[in-house]
Scaffold this motif. Structure first.
Motif, PDB file in Angstrom:
ATOM      1  N   GLY A 197       0.795  -1.305   0.081  1.00  0.00           N
ATOM      2  CA  GLY A 197      -0.006  -0.110   0.203  1.00  0.00           C
ATOM      3  C   GLY A 197       0.805   1.112  -0.054  1.00  0.00           C
ATOM      4  O   GLY A 197       0.437   2.371  -0.526  1.00  0.00           O
ATOM      5  N   TYR A 198       1.944   1.227   0.686  1.00  0.00           N
ATOM      6  CA  TYR A 198       2.813   2.536   0.807  1.00  0.00           C
ATOM      7  C   TYR A 198       3.123   2.748  -0.811  1.00  0.00           C
ATOM      8  O   TYR A 198       3.228   3.863  -1.113  1.00  0.00           O
ATOM      9  N   CYS A 199       3.793   1.741  -1.442  1.00  0.00           N
ATOM     10  CA  CYS A 199       4.040   1.774  -2.787  1.00  0.00           C
ATOM     11  C   CYS A 199       3.094   2.506  -3.785  1.00  0.00           C
ATOM     12  O   CYS A 199       3.250   3.243  -4.740  1.00  0.00           O
ATOM     13  N   ALA A 200       1.866   1.852  -3.609  1.00  0.00           N
ATOM     14  CA  ALA A 200       0.912   2.030  -4.386  1.00  0.00           C
ATOM     15  C   ALA A 200       0.304   3.615  -4.036  1.00  0.00           C
ATOM     16  O   ALA A 200       0.002   4.421  -5.164  1.00  0.00           O
ATOM     17  N   VAL A 201       0.467   4.150  -2.896  1.00  0.00           N
ATOM     18  CA  VAL A 201      -0.232   5.313  -2.595  1.00  0.00           C
ATOM     19  C   VAL A 201       0.839   6.363  -3.246  1.00  0.00           C
ATOM     20  O   VAL A 201       0.628   7.458  -3.592  1.00  0.00           O
ATOM     21  N   VAL A 202       2.010   6.084  -3.072  1.00  0.00           N
ATOM     22  CA  VAL A 202       3.173   7.148  -3.738  1.00  0.00           C
ATOM     23  C   VAL A 202       3.201   7.040  -4.935  1.00  0.00           C
ATOM     24  O   VAL A 202       3.249   8.091  -5.627  1.00  0.00           O
ATOM     25  N   TYR A 203       3.044   5.911  -5.818  1.00  0.00           N
ATOM     26  CA  TYR A 203       2.885   5.727  -7.244  1.00  0.00           C
ATOM     27  C   TYR A 203       1.525   6.669  -7.463  1.00  0.00           C
ATOM     28  O   TYR A 203       1.458   7.182  -8.890  1.00  0.00           O
ATOM     29  N   LEU A 204       0.646   6.517  -6.845  1.00  0.00           N
ATOM     30  CA  LEU A 204      -0.813   7.126  -7.245  1.00  0.00           C
ATOM     31  C   LEU A 204      -0.650   8.332  -7.156  1.00  0.00           C
ATOM     32  O   LEU A 204      -1.253   9.410  -8.162  1.00  0.00           O
ATOM     33  N   ALA A 205       0.194   9.125  -6.299  1.00  0.00           N
ATOM     34  CA  ALA A 205       0.357  10.649  -6.276  1.00  0.00           C
ATOM     35  C   ALA A 205       1.184  11.044  -7.426  1.00  0.00           C
ATOM     36  O   ALA A 205       0.830  12.027  -8.047  1.00  0.00           O
ATOM     37  N   GLY A 206       2.227  10.103  -7.684  1.00  0.00           N
ATOM     38  CA  GLY A 206       2.764  10.500  -8.891  1.00  0.00           C
ATOM     39  C   GLY A 206       2.192  10.447 -10.242  1.00  0.00           C
ATOM     40  O   GLY A 206       2.295  11.519 -11.007  1.00  0.00           O
ATOM     41  N   LEU A 207       1.201   9.619 -10.401  1.00  0.00           N
ATOM     42  CA  LEU A 207       0.268   9.439 -11.655  1.00  0.00           C
ATOM     43  C   LEU A 207      -0.800  10.637 -11.756  1.00  0.00           C
ATOM     44  O   LEU A 207      -0.931  11.184 -12.765  1.00  0.00           O
ATOM     45  N   GLN A 208      -1.021  11.074 -10.469  1.00  0.00           N
ATOM     46  CA  GLN A 208      -2.265  12.035 -10.455  1.00  0.00           C
ATOM     47  C   GLN A 208      -1.438  13.466 -10.681  1.00  0.00           C
ATOM     48  O   GLN A 208      -1.963  14.538 -11.087  1.00  0.00           O
ATOM     49  N   SER A 209       0.130  13.529 -10.737  1.00  0.00           N
ATOM     50  CA  SER A 209       0.700  14.720 -11.112  1.00  0.00           C
ATOM     51  C   SER A 209       1.337  14.801 -12.197  1.00  0.00           C
ATOM     52  O   SER A 209       1.856  15.914 -12.707  1.00  0.00           O
ATOM     53  N   LEU A 210       1.070  13.952 -12.982  1.00  0.00           N
ATOM     54  CA  LEU A 210       1.410  14.008 -14.528  1.00  0.00           C
ATOM     55  C   LEU A 210       0.809  14.899 -15.282  1.00  0.00           C
ATOM     56  O   LEU A 210      -0.503  15.119 -15.424  1.00  0.00           O
ATOM     57  N   PRO A 211       1.320  15.664 -16.297  1.00  0.00           N
ATOM     58  CA  PRO A 211       0.852  16.839 -17.111  1.00  0.00           C
ATOM     59  C   PRO A 211      -0.237  16.153 -17.934  1.00  0.00           C
ATOM     60  O   PRO A 211      -0.055  15.186 -18.808  1.00  0.00           O
ATOM     61  N   LYS A 212      -1.374  16.468 -17.875  1.00  0.00           N
ATOM     62  CA  LYS A 212      -2.639  15.950 -18.694  1.00  0.00           C
ATOM     63  C   LYS A 212      -2.303  16.224 -20.153  1.00  0.00           C
ATOM     64  O   LYS A 212      -2.861  15.635 -21.246  1.00  0.00           O
ATOM     65  N   GLU A 213      -2.024  17.676 -20.398  1.00  0.00           N
ATOM     66  CA  GLU A 213      -1.609  17.926 -21.876  1.00  0.00           C
ATOM     67  C   GLU A 213      -0.912  17.112 -22.488  1.00  0.00           C
ATOM     68  O   GLU A 213      -1.155  16.743 -23.657  1.00  0.00           O
ATOM     69  N   VAL A 214       0.278  16.513 -22.076  1.00  0.00           N
ATOM     70  CA  VAL A 214       1.321  15.523 -22.569  1.00  0.00           C
ATOM     71  C   VAL A 214       0.421  14.331 -23.179  1.00  0.00           C
ATOM     72  O   VAL A 214       0.421  13.816 -24.080  1.00  0.00           O
ATOM     73  N   MET A 215      -0.314  13.691 -22.140  1.00  0.00           N
ATOM     74  CA  MET A 215      -1.367  12.513 -22.291  1.00  0.00           C
ATOM     75  C   MET A 215      -2.252  12.610 -23.443  1.00  0.00           C
ATOM     76  O   MET A 215      -2.311  11.774 -24.073  1.00  0.00           O
ATOM     77  N   GLU A 216      -2.825  13.922 -23.417  1.00  0.00           N
ATOM     78  CA  GLU A 216      -4.070  13.832 -24.347  1.00  0.00           C
ATOM     79  C   GLU A 216      -3.200  14.320 -25.707  1.00  0.00           C
ATOM     80  O   GLU A 216      -3.766  13.708 -26.656  1.00  0.00           O
ATOM     81  N   ALA A 217      -1.947  14.868 -25.916  1.00  0.00           N
ATOM     82  CA  ALA A 217      -1.397  15.020 -27.084  1.00  0.00           C
ATOM     83  C   ALA A 217      -0.880  13.697 -27.578  1.00  0.00           C
ATOM     84  O   ALA A 217      -1.126  13.466 -28.769  1.00  0.00           O
ATOM     85  N   ALA A 218      -0.431  12.832 -26.936  1.00  0.00           N
ATOM     86  CA  ALA A 218      -0.309  11.600 -27.215  1.00  0.00           C
ATOM     87  C   ALA A 218      -1.285  10.676 -27.698  1.00  0.00           C
ATOM     88  O   ALA A 218      -1.186   9.871 -28.791  1.00  0.00           O
ATOM     89  N   SER A 219      -2.415  10.873 -27.151  1.00  0.00           N
ATOM     90  CA  SER A 219      -3.764  10.206 -27.356  1.00  0.00           C
ATOM     91  C   SER A 219      -4.244  10.749 -28.862  1.00  0.00           C
ATOM     92  O   SER A 219      -4.627   9.783 -29.669  1.00  0.00           O
ATOM     93  N   LEU A 220      -3.839  11.739 -28.970  1.00  0.00           N
ATOM     94  CA  LEU A 220      -4.521  12.559 -30.344  1.00  0.00           C
ATOM     95  C   LEU A 220      -3.530  11.699 -31.355  1.00  0.00           C
ATOM     96  O   LEU A 220      -3.910  11.769 -32.847  1.00  0.00           O
TER      97      LEU A 220
END
Length: 319
Positions: A197-220
């Motif tokens: 759970g410790y690793c999962a919560v820390v990774y979850l915080a990292g995933l939620q801080s990723l820039p959404k613009e980059v992910m949306e551009a890659a999806s397009l």
């Protein structure tokens, strides 16, 4: 026709120090003194506590490692490095070091990989994720003694829950506690479950801080989810991975409570820290020898941390 050249005007060479301004010396003003005393009042108590409860015991333990001292004895004999020579020349040293390496690598790798997979699942916007996050993180904050006792009842080959389920399927329960190899597997499974759970919560915080613009551009651009994760998310999570690598490795090398509760004799689970405990407080009472093993563990922790900061951090993308 001749052209008359005008003489060039004489210019004095520039003084090398003329263009450099002198840096004024910082004066010890009343405000500077006040700031210094405020800093001293804030930092000095912490520095004193660290010196008394961290560095003083460390230096004392290094001194004890040079003694032939039985725990509780009023006298001790200075033997220099004989305790270190005895440890590395003994037949138990390869087994203890190998058990420590296997336990650390498997628990660190398992916790981080499974924690990342769980974080990806918890990052989905579905109903019930809040409860799932709390349930995943709960084992990490529980007492290691309590967790070890519960799982010891589950793995017990005579009256444990797992043995009851296997008997219902017509199978015999393995001897988890008495078999040295299975006891190490048992402790590793429980340790990964507890720290997942410790690793999962820390990774979850990292995933939620990723820039959404980059992910949306890659999806397009047509990148599917797996390609976006491998090419964008995973490199951007390198600071989180580096942080977890250091913290989980240091924690695994110092794991004690689960090993003490689930395998009191250290059968197959005698890591460096538990071997130091057995030598000092077990049947041997060899305090000097135990201190030498503790210093070896400290040296390994120091070397691993320096190597991680020196080489692994180069692969981290902070921007």
């Amino acid at each position: 026709m001749t052209r008359q050249l005008s003489p060039r005007p004489f210019t004095r060479p520039a003084d090398p120090g003329a263009g450099t301004a002198k840096i004024p010396r910082r004066r010890w003003t009343a405000r500077s003194r006040r700031d210094f005393f405020v800093f001293l009042a804030m930092a000095l108590p912490n520095l004193v506590l660290i010196a008394v409860f961290t560095y003083r015991p460390l230096l004392s333990n290094m001194y004890y490692s040079t003694l032939d001292w039985t725990l509780g004895s009023p006298t001790a004999t200075v033997v220099g490095l004989d305790n270190y020579v005895t440890f590395f020349s003994s037949s138990d040293a390869p087994k203890v070091l190998g058990t420590t390496a296997v336990f650390t690598l498997v628990t660190v790798g398992g916790s981080m990989v499974l924690g990342l997979l769980v974080a990806l699942a918890l990052n989905a916007k579905v109903r019930g994720t809040t409860f799932a996050r709390s349930a995943v993180f709960a084992p990490y904050v529980l007492s290691g003694v309590g967790v070890g006792l519960v799982w010891l009842f589950i793995f017990d080959p005579g009256y444990g829950v797992l043995a009851w389920l296997l008997r219902g399927l017509g199978q015999q329960s393995p001897q988890w506690i008495n078999d040295p190899q299975l006891s190490l597997v048992m402790v590793i499974l429980v340790y990964v479950w507890k720290n997942l759970g410790y690793c999962a919560v820390v990774y979850l915080a990292g995933l939620q801080s990723l820039p959404k613009e980059v992910m949306e551009a890659a999806s397009l651009d047509g990148a599917n989810g797996f390609r976006r994760f491998m090419a964008i998310s995973l490199p951007l999570l390198s600071p989180t991975t580096f942080f977890l690598l250091i913290t989980t490795m240091l924690s695994s090398l110092q794991a004690f409570d689960l090993i003490r509760i689930m395998t009191p004799l250290g059968t197959g689970t005698s890591t460096l820290i538990y071997e130091a405990y057995l030598q000092a407080f077990g049947a041997y009472n060899r305090a000097g020898y135990s201190a030498a093993i503790s210093v070896v563990l400290f040296a390994i922790l120091l070397v691993i941390t320096v190597l991680q900061l020196r080489f692994v951090e180069r692969k981290v993308h902070y921007s």
